[in-house]
Design a protein around this motif. Structure first.
Motif, mmCIF file in Angstrom:
data_model
loop_
_atom_site.group_PDB
_atom_site.id
_atom_site.type_symbol
_atom_site.label_atom_id
_atom_site.label_comp_id
_atom_site.label_asym_id
_atom_site.label_seq_id
_atom_site.Cartn_x
_atom_site.Cartn_y
_atom_site.Cartn_z
ATOM 1 N N VAL A 1 0.849 -1.197 0.000
ATOM 2 C CA VAL A 1 0.000 0.000 0.000
ATOM 3 C C VAL A 1 0.888 1.252 0.000
ATOM 4 N N GLN A 2 1.896 1.222 0.822
ATOM 5 C CA GLN A 2 2.820 2.362 0.879
ATOM 6 C C GLN A 2 3.594 2.517 -0.424
ATOM 7 N N PHE B 1 -11.863 -8.582 5.428
ATOM 8 C CA PHE B 1 -10.924 -7.460 5.341
ATOM 9 C C PHE B 1 -10.441 -7.228 3.913
ATOM 10 N N ARG B 2 -10.691 -8.197 3.025
ATOM 11 C CA ARG B 2 -10.096 -8.136 1.681
ATOM 12 C C ARG B 2 -10.566 -6.931 0.874
ATOM 13 N N THR C 1 -11.629 -4.132 2.156
ATOM 14 C CA THR C 1 -11.030 -2.963 2.816
ATOM 15 C C THR C 1 -9.604 -2.766 2.328
ATOM 16 N N ARG C 2 -8.909 -3.893 2.199
ATOM 17 C CA ARG C 2 -7.517 -3.796 1.758
ATOM 18 C C ARG C 2 -7.461 -3.269 0.324
ATOM 19 N N LYS D 1 -7.972 0.390 0.388
ATOM 20 C CA LYS D 1 -6.761 1.113 0.780
ATOM 21 C C LYS D 1 -5.841 1.291 -0.428
ATOM 22 N N ARG E 1 -7.301 3.934 -2.652
ATOM 23 C CA ARG E 1 -7.084 5.273 -2.083
ATOM 24 C C ARG E 1 -5.620 5.665 -2.168
ATOM 25 N N ALA E 2 -4.744 4.688 -2.063
ATOM 26 C CA ALA E 2 -3.308 4.986 -2.152
ATOM 27 C C ALA E 2 -2.920 5.360 -3.578
ATOM 28 N N ASN F 1 -0.232 -2.349 6.652
ATOM 29 C CA ASN F 1 -1.563 -2.031 6.130
ATOM 30 C C ASN F 1 -2.438 -3.246 5.888
ATOM 31 N N PRO G 1 -3.007 -7.773 5.926
ATOM 32 C CA PRO G 1 -2.357 -9.038 5.589
ATOM 33 C C PRO G 1 -1.960 -9.146 4.119
ATOM 34 N N HIS H 1 -6.731 -8.229 13.160
ATOM 35 C CA HIS H 1 -8.088 -8.069 12.648
ATOM 36 C C HIS H 1 -9.112 -8.586 13.668
ATOM 37 N N LEU I 1 -8.457 -0.027 10.810
ATOM 38 C CA LEU I 1 -7.681 -0.665 9.748
ATOM 39 C C LEU I 1 -7.964 -0.064 8.374
ATOM 40 N N SER I 2 -8.952 0.830 8.278
ATOM 41 C CA SER I 2 -9.196 1.484 6.997
ATOM 42 C C SER I 2 -8.195 2.600 6.752
ATOM 43 N N ILE J 1 -4.779 4.390 6.114
ATOM 44 C CA ILE J 1 -3.517 3.980 5.504
ATOM 45 C C ILE J 1 -2.369 4.351 6.441
ATOM 46 N N ALA J 2 -1.643 3.336 6.875
ATOM 47 C CA ALA J 2 -0.498 3.595 7.745
ATOM 48 C C ALA J 2 0.675 4.059 6.886
ATOM 49 N N ALA J 3 1.275 5.170 7.246
ATOM 50 C CA ALA J 3 2.387 5.741 6.482
ATOM 51 C C ALA J 3 3.626 4.862 6.636
ATOM 52 N N PRO J 4 4.557 4.984 5.694
ATOM 53 C CA PRO J 4 5.812 4.237 5.849
ATOM 54 C C PRO J 4 6.434 4.499 7.219
#
Ligand code: SF4
Ligand code: SF4
Lengths: 343, 220
Positions: A162-163, A211-212, A214-215, A218, A221-222, B154, B156, B180, B192-193, B195-198
């Motif tokens: 994601v990052q 969660f899939r 949602t992932r 993300k 959005r990224a 972010n 699994p 989760h 968990l929605s 986005i965690a930054a680097p």
């Protein structure tokens, strides 16, 4: 019969991969909104049903092998994924392979995993890839090194997928490096950013299921412009996932390419069902493969059926055919799935 | 605690080759608790080394903590009479032994494994990589840096299946499945929605060996 996009001459390795003629033809309309100059992007933007395939680079410095595989795929797909040390086994780099493939007129999608390179190395490589004419990148977490031939290696995972997507998007749209610096050689020099069409992977079958989506959200959005899914056999579960994807409106922001892998044998069907994390193969397919007098032909038939069904699902923008070490079957699959007409 | 396990005796004996008088030095804190380098294990290793003969003299002792210089007075005399020290502390403790007795060769008797928890008799697991920027508060009290084999931030990877990690499904739980499930139980899945930054890895060992200086406790 569909022949794929017009291809530039092999000698055309200019900054953009289109021929000047093509460029002027689209200049007024799509070019303005085009993020990357990728032909895959253009096809998807025009509402075409995209077809991508996969090309695994060799485990030796063997250019002929790459060229032979590319020649098989060239007139049949819109773009081809070039894997990045797939399953953690050392191979020709995705960018090196991508350059060879690009020169033959087949559009590469460079895979980048987070396992082997940190943010410095990835950004440097993407600048280089862009200069060599590469316009698509697929951002992946990467298989853990225990699966490969260097299990004692140190991993990187500086970023996650994601990052990574966000970093490539920021390089293109905000024209900055991960550190925030503008992409220019000096204060006086102009900004020259790499403009890439950004992909990600989605696994509708991995856990935790809820969660899939949602992932995926993300990743969208990224900055993911497209995603390719893990290979689909379990249509029912994929359908459920797509419902969730549509409910969130993700298919409108990001092109969903459904992954398929033709089964070669009943052994492979069982292996995929029992051994591969994140893949489920319904027993009906295992049974069909077991009972078939010509399992290979049956595998292709199943794959063609699947593509036809996937294409009918709202929000599926294309298919990604992963026929690893079976690339020669891709033209047949594409043709029999009737992908020549609507695209 | 710091979790460690004993090295094979052959490797230990190899280090001691040629030494005539060896102090086997245990540590009374973490490695005592994880049954790798306390008084009992010190006595065991000392007797094994004595039995192996070689005319070597083996002394033994255990101090409260080898990672703190202030506890070494009790063994200063013994150490002075020896030509090598075998430390049953973690790597940090063994290095402190080398610092306190600069003229003595110091050898480790343990492999220091990780910072973790005791999960029942004879079971320990890694829980913290000392990343220097604890985000447990965001992740429901389960550490993604440590419990996920790839330290993903972010969610699994595609290899998570039935709650197990692709790296070793038999032995490793998928940290992200745990995160989760726990956030779900806490009614905080929304977290968990985001986005965690680097991560800022400069706060880890990537920034070089870390130090901590606190003026408020200096001179206490
Ligand atoms: S977030 Fe960092 S400090 Fe907190 S438990 Fe994980 S590794 Fe340790
Ligand atoms: S399976 Fe789970 S724990 Fe293992 S690497 Fe993937 S997300 Fe991390």
């Amino acid at each position: 019969m569909w022949r794929g996009c017009e291809r530039p001459a092999a000698s055309d390795v200019s900054d953009r991969s289109d021929s000047p003629l093509e460029r002027s033809a689209i200049a007024m309309s799509e070019e303005k909104q085009s993020k990357s100059g990728s032909r895959l992007e253009r096809k998807l933007a025009a509402g075409g049903f995209a077809v991508t395939a996969e090309l695994g680079p060799p485990k030796s410095a063997d250019a002929d092998l790459i060229r032979n595989k590319a020649a098989l795929l060239k007139d049949w797909v819109d773009a081809v994924n070039i894997t990045d040390n797939q399953t953690a086994i050392v191979r020709v780099s995705s960018i090196g392979t991508g350059k060879l493939v690009h020169d033959m007129g087949l559009e590469p999608i460079i895979q980048v995993t987070c396992r082997d390179r940190n943010r410095l190395a990835i950004q440097a490589d993407l600048l280089g890839a862009y200069l060599m004419g590469i316009r698509n990148v697929l951002c992946l977490t990467g298989d853990h090194q225990v699966f490969g031939n260097h299990p004692t290696a140190r991993y990187v995972f500086d970023l996650d997928s994601v990052q990574l997507i966000a970093m490539v998007r920021d390089m293109r749209d905000r024209k900055v490096f991960a550190c925030g610096d503008e992409i220019r050689n000096s204060k006086k020099a102009g900004i020259k950013e790499p403009r890439l069409f950004i992909g990600g992977a989605a696994n509708p079958f991995g856990d935790p299921f809820e969660f899939r989506a949602t992932r995926l959200e993300k990743k969208v959005r990224a900055g993911a412009d497209f995603v390719q899914t893990q290979c689909i056999y379990d249509m029912e579960r994929f359908d459920r996932w797509m419902k969730e994807v549509r409910a969130r409106g993700l298919h409108r922001k990001c092109a969903i390419l459904a992954g398929v892998t033709p089964l070669k044998s009943v052994g492979m069907a069982r292996y995929m069902r029992d051994q591969v994390a994140g893949v489920t193969v319904p027993d009906c397919y295992v049974q069909r493969m077991a009972e078939a007098s010509d399992p290979k032909a049956e595998g292709i038939a199943i794959c063609v059926e699947q593509i036809r069904r996937l294409r009918a699902i709202e929000g599926v923008a294309g298919v990604h055919i992963m026929a690893i070490e079976w690339e020669e079957k891709v033209p047949e699959i594409v043709e029999r799935a009737g992908l020549g007409t609507g695209g | 605690m710091i979790v460690a396990e004993q090295k094979p005796i052959a490797e230990i004996a190899g280090y001691l080759d040629g030494h005539k008088r060896v102090l086997v030095l245990g540590c009374g804190t973490c490695v005592t608790v994880c049954l790798a380098g306390g008084e009992r294990e010190t006595a065991q290793i000392a007797s094994v080394l004595r039995l192996s003969g070689n005319g070597r003299e083996i002394l033994e002792n255990t101090i409260e903590r080898q990672c703190d210089a202030e506890f070494f007075d009790a063994v200063a005399d013994q150490a002075a009479g020896c030509d090598a020290i075998l430390s049953l502390a973690c790597g940090a403790g063994a290095q402190m032994v080398a610092r306190v007795f600069p003229e003595k060769p110091v050898y480790p008797a343990l492999n220091t494994k990780f910072m973790g928890t005791n999960d029942g008799a004879g079971e320990w697991s890694e829980n913290c990589l000392a990343c220097g920027d604890c985000k447990l508060g965001v992740f429901g009290g389960i550490c993604p840096v440590t419990r996920c084999s790839k330290s993903l931030a972010n969610g699994p990877c595609g290899g998570s299946a039935d709650g197990r990690c692709e790296v070793d499904p038999q032995n490793i739980e998928c940290g992200w499945q745990l995160i989760h499930d726990r956030l779900k139980a806490l009614g905080k899945l929304d977290a968990l929605s985001e986005i965690a930054a680097p991560r800022d890895w400069s706060k880890t060992h990537s920034g070089g060996p870390r130090r901590l200086s606190r003026e408020d406790v200096a001179g206490l």
